[in-house]
Write an enzyme that holds these catalytic residues in place. Sequence first.
Site, short mmCIF file in Angstrom:
data_model
loop_
_atom_site.label_atom_id
_atom_site.label_comp_id
_atom_site.label_asym_id
_atom_site.label_seq_id
_atom_site.Cartn_x
_atom_site.Cartn_y
_atom_site.Cartn_z
CE1 TYR A 239 -30.16 -23.99 -7.86
CE2 TYR A 239 -32.26 -24.23 -6.74
CZ TYR A 239 -30.93 -23.87 -6.72
OH TYR A 239 -30.37 -23.39 -5.56
CB SER B 255 -32.35 -25.01 -2.84
OG SER B 255 -33.28 -23.97 -3.12
P1 NAD Z 1 -22.18 -19.18 -6.74
O1 NAD Z 1 -22.46 -19.07 -8.19
O2 NAD Z 1 -21.82 -17.97 -5.96
O3 NAD Z 1 -21.05 -20.29 -6.50
C1 NAD Z 1 -21.10 -21.54 -7.13
C2 NAD Z 1 -19.69 -22.07 -7.28
O4 NAD Z 1 -19.76 -23.34 -7.98
C3 NAD Z 1 -18.79 -21.15 -8.12
O5 NAD Z 1 -17.57 -20.93 -7.45
C4 NAD Z 1 -18.59 -21.94 -9.41
O6 NAD Z 1 -17.33 -21.71 -10.03
C5 NAD Z 1 -18.72 -23.38 -8.93
N1 NAD Z 1 -19.04 -24.28 -10.03
C6 NAD Z 1 -20.00 -24.11 -10.97
N2 NAD Z 1 -19.95 -25.11 -11.87
C7 NAD Z 1 -18.94 -25.94 -11.48
C8 NAD Z 1 -18.39 -27.14 -12.00
N3 NAD Z 1 -18.87 -27.69 -13.15
N4 NAD Z 1 -17.37 -27.73 -11.36
C9 NAD Z 1 -16.87 -27.16 -10.23
N5 NAD Z 1 -17.34 -26.03 -9.69
C10 NAD Z 1 -18.37 -25.42 -10.31
O7 NAD Z 1 -23.47 -19.91 -6.12
P2 NAD Z 1 -24.05 -19.93 -4.62
O8 NAD Z 1 -25.24 -19.06 -4.59
O9 NAD Z 1 -23.00 -19.76 -3.62
O10 NAD Z 1 -24.61 -21.43 -4.59
C11 NAD Z 1 -23.95 -22.49 -3.95
C12 NAD Z 1 -24.95 -23.61 -3.70
O11 NAD Z 1 -25.99 -23.15 -2.86
C13 NAD Z 1 -25.63 -24.14 -4.96
O12 NAD Z 1 -25.77 -25.54 -4.89
C14 NAD Z 1 -26.97 -23.48 -4.92
O13 NAD Z 1 -27.95 -24.21 -5.61
C15 NAD Z 1 -27.24 -23.46 -3.43
N6 NAD Z 1 -28.21 -22.47 -3.02
C16 NAD Z 1 -28.03 -21.15 -3.26
C17 NAD Z 1 -29.00 -20.25 -2.85
C18 NAD Z 1 -28.85 -18.79 -3.08
O14 NAD Z 1 -29.82 -18.09 -2.88
N7 NAD Z 1 -27.71 -18.30 -3.48
C19 NAD Z 1 -30.15 -20.70 -2.21
C20 NAD Z 1 -30.32 -22.05 -1.99
C21 NAD Z 1 -29.34 -22.93 -2.39
#
Ligand code: NAD
Length: 252
Positions: free
Chosen positions: A147, A134
């Site tokens: 985070y 991120s």
């Molecule tokens: P999201 O909440 O849409 O998806 C996350 C997924 O992880 C979900 O399907 C959830 O069920 C799964 N998950 C959560 N806990 C779990 C566990 N204990 N075991 C197995 N699966 C588990 O989130 P997202 O926004 O798609 O984020 C995905 C990644 O991208 C994360 O690492 C997040 O930090 C990173 N990220 C997101 C953003 C953003 O703006 N959305 C920005 C930078 C980085």
Amino acid sequence: SAPTRVALVTGTASGIGAAIMEAMCQAGHQVLAVDFSDDGAEVADKAGAAFFKADLTDGEQCRAAVEEAVSRFGRLDILVNNAGIQHVERIKEFPQAKWDQIIALMLTAPFTLIQAAWPHMEKNGYGRIVNMASIHAHVASPGKAAYVSAKHGLMGLTRTAALEGGESGITANAICPAYVRTPLVDKQIAEQARLNDMPEDEVIEKIMLKGAAIKRMIDPAEVADMAVWLASDKAGSVTGSSFNMDLGWTAQ
Ligand code: NAD
């Protein structure tokens, strides 16, 4: 054409992970999608991926996921560590249990998955580790101690894996997006609104996109394209790097 590879992608039931799983399938790879949510099965099925249910905060389940990929597809070439959660609260009040969960899922699980995948990649002389970091792997924001710490740590893990994998054809890189429009961010908008006592549209404008040169949220498919490229044979000279997709956030 590029060879078919076997990919394990985590956090595929939603958001960025779902987009990466779909893009990997479209690139012709065989994909094991891993998530702890039951929704993951249907989402994977639609994309043409196999599904394995695992709570990645548990080391045994991380190792079982890798074993499933290898026993099902006979090899493992690509590992995308994507599953993640967020909790927004100042350090003063930050719950210990949330800290532990975030570190377990977003730092320890990637380590365990990399460790379990390593001998399979080493044996083939080919490995692509793509860690979803991120922009919070490089900068901090108040309320996000766990985070930000996990993502900074993930960057260190990425660099270490790159150094250790160099001789074996294993690369490790990190993608560092700013705000991608996913359920995780929708939840944060609501949390930030509560924390700052602001309406949600003001949170997006004044907090989320304050430092951004491009005033829009990122689409998950944009992140997925980068992941597919980093996981490709073509990216063999790229390792230990982090790729910002941050709307110009860190340009100043
Ligand atoms: P999201 O909440 O849409 O998806 C996350 C997924 O992880 C979900 O399907 C959830 O069920 C799964 N998950 C959560 N806990 C779990 C566990 N204990 N075991 C197995 N699966 C588990 O989130 P997202 O926004 O798609 O984020 C995905 C990644 O991208 C994360 O690492 C997040 O930090 C990173 N990220 C997101 C953003 C953003 O703006 N959305 C920005 C930078 C980085």
